[in-house]
Design a protein around this motif. Structure first.
Motif, short mmCIF file in Angstrom:
data_model
loop_
_atom_site.label_atom_id
_atom_site.label_comp_id
_atom_site.label_asym_id
_atom_site.label_seq_id
_atom_site.Cartn_x
_atom_site.Cartn_y
_atom_site.Cartn_z
N VAL A 35 0.81 -1.22 0.00
CA VAL A 35 0.00 0.00 0.00
C VAL A 35 0.84 1.26 0.00
O VAL A 35 0.34 2.34 -0.33
CB VAL A 35 -0.97 0.02 1.21
CG1 VAL A 35 -1.95 -1.13 1.12
CG2 VAL A 35 -0.22 -0.02 2.54
N SER A 36 2.11 1.17 0.40
CA SER A 36 2.96 2.36 0.37
C SER A 36 4.40 1.99 0.11
O SER A 36 4.85 0.89 0.44
CB SER A 36 2.85 3.15 1.68
OG SER A 36 3.52 2.50 2.74
N PHE A 37 5.12 2.93 -0.52
CA PHE A 37 6.52 2.77 -0.87
C PHE A 37 7.24 4.08 -0.54
O PHE A 37 6.74 5.16 -0.88
CB PHE A 37 6.70 2.52 -2.37
CG PHE A 37 6.10 1.25 -2.89
CD1 PHE A 37 6.91 0.22 -3.32
CD2 PHE A 37 4.72 1.09 -2.98
CE1 PHE A 37 6.36 -0.95 -3.84
CE2 PHE A 37 4.16 -0.07 -3.49
CZ PHE A 37 4.99 -1.10 -3.91
N ILE A 38 8.42 4.00 0.07
CA ILE A 38 9.26 5.19 0.26
C ILE A 38 10.68 4.79 -0.13
O ILE A 38 11.23 3.82 0.39
CB ILE A 38 9.25 5.70 1.71
CG1 ILE A 38 7.84 6.02 2.16
CG2 ILE A 38 10.15 6.94 1.84
CD1 ILE A 38 7.76 6.47 3.61
N GLY A 39 11.28 5.55 -1.05
CA GLY A 39 12.63 5.24 -1.53
C GLY A 39 13.70 5.94 -0.72
O GLY A 39 13.51 7.04 -0.20
N TYR A 40 14.85 5.27 -0.62
CA TYR A 40 16.03 5.81 0.07
C TYR A 40 17.23 5.55 -0.82
O TYR A 40 17.43 4.42 -1.27
CB TYR A 40 16.24 5.16 1.43
CG TYR A 40 15.11 5.41 2.41
CD1 TYR A 40 15.19 6.43 3.35
CD2 TYR A 40 13.96 4.63 2.37
CE1 TYR A 40 14.15 6.66 4.24
CE2 TYR A 40 12.92 4.86 3.25
CZ TYR A 40 13.02 5.87 4.19
OH TYR A 40 11.99 6.10 5.05
N VAL A 41 18.03 6.59 -1.06
CA VAL A 41 19.21 6.46 -1.91
C VAL A 41 20.45 6.64 -1.06
O VAL A 41 20.64 7.69 -0.43
CB VAL A 41 19.19 7.48 -3.07
CG1 VAL A 41 20.44 7.34 -3.91
CG2 VAL A 41 17.95 7.28 -3.93
#
Length: 291
Positions: free
Chosen positions: A82-88
């Protein structure tokens, strides 16, 4: 990047600057995959290049679950979160995902699972890879995960960074404390009733066992002393109590104030302490490793 999400007749796709479809107009929803930034550097609105993972998009098919699709039209991940948060980070792109049951995990930018979405919510570091590993919790038990995958299974009652570095973690299992390292190895056997990492004394730990306090070496686990009724770190020194009297030890554990004082109190910043013996008292300033 010149790409844009477009919609027509309640269907979504992605076009490039020439108006050519990179992702066909066939999905019930397409969204940018946002990157979480440093708190001191606010994230620009999407689709700014520093706010998104520009070569992949989130897509949905008539429900609340999302998957990942690439600009080559490859389905990298079927809709399941239901949710995605990207980290680089320096050498890795990591995505924190959430299930409909509010469980969390990690995948990479290709949709490959790093950590199964079976864990309670956990904070992610937005600074660098050196912040890893991080503590994860499942079923009331804790473990460690890095950007490459699970390091320590969630089998400890407590896992927490020692506060002086990101190499060592205070751990508790079966009611006993010890030290594990960032690779999952055990530096200090889990046999103590309590362990604490003194602030500014990065090479030693204070411990309590069988009612007595002591100090041990961080890297070897060697017990350096274990015969005090109480020990408190005060800057680079230690306040100790023995047989009802107080004294001070310096950073090398030598006695700097005899253990015959009635009370020793520290000020909040640890630059001074207040020493009382009988009807006399004085304040002393911390200088380097001694009072």
């Amino acid at each position: 990047y010149g790409n844009a999400i477009v919609s027509k007749n309640e269907k979504y796709g992605v076009i490039n600057a020439k108006g050519e479809y990179l992702i066909p107009l066939k999905y019930s929803k397409i969204e940018y995959l946002r990157i979480c930034g440093d708190a001191d550097k606010p994230i620009p609105p999407a689709p700014h290049e520093s706010s998104i993972l520009a070569d992949i998009f989130l897509y949905s098919n008539n429900n609340s679950l999302y998957g990942i699709i690439s600009l080559k039209r490859d389905i990298l991940l079927e809709p399941k979160y239901v949710s995605f948060i990207g980290y680089v980070y320096e050498k890795a792109k990591i995505i924190k995902v959430e299930t409909i049951d509010k469980k969390f995990g990690l995948i990479n930018q290709y949709g490959k699972e790093i950590l199964p979405a079976e864990y309670d919510d956990f904070p992610m570091c937005t600074l660098s890879q050196s912040c890893f590993p991080i503590t994860i919790t499942r079923g009331g038990k804790q473990g460690l995960v890095s950007y490459g995958g699970l390091i320590v299974p969630a089998e400890y009652e407590y896992v927490y960074p020692d506060g002086n570095d990101t190499l060592n973690f205070i751990a508790k299992k079966n009611g006993k404390f010890g030290i594990i390292n960032r690779a999952g190895g055990i530096n200090v056997e889990l046999r103590y009733d309590w362990i604490n990492a003194p602030y500014s004394v990065s090479s030693k730990y204070i411990f309590k066992n069988n009612g007595k306090f002591g100090v041990l070496e961080k890297t070897t686990g060697e017990i350096l002393l274990d015969n005090f009724d109480y020990i408190k770190n005060a800057g680079r020194t230690y306040i100790v109590r023995q047989n009802g009297k107080y004294g001070l030890l310096n950073s090398t554990l030598d006695i700097s104030v005899p253990i015959e004082q009635d009370s020793i109190l520290t000020y909040p910043n640890y630059n001074y302490c207040h020493i009382i013996k009988g009807n006399k008292s004085f304040s002393a300033q911390v200088t380097a490793s001694d009072y």
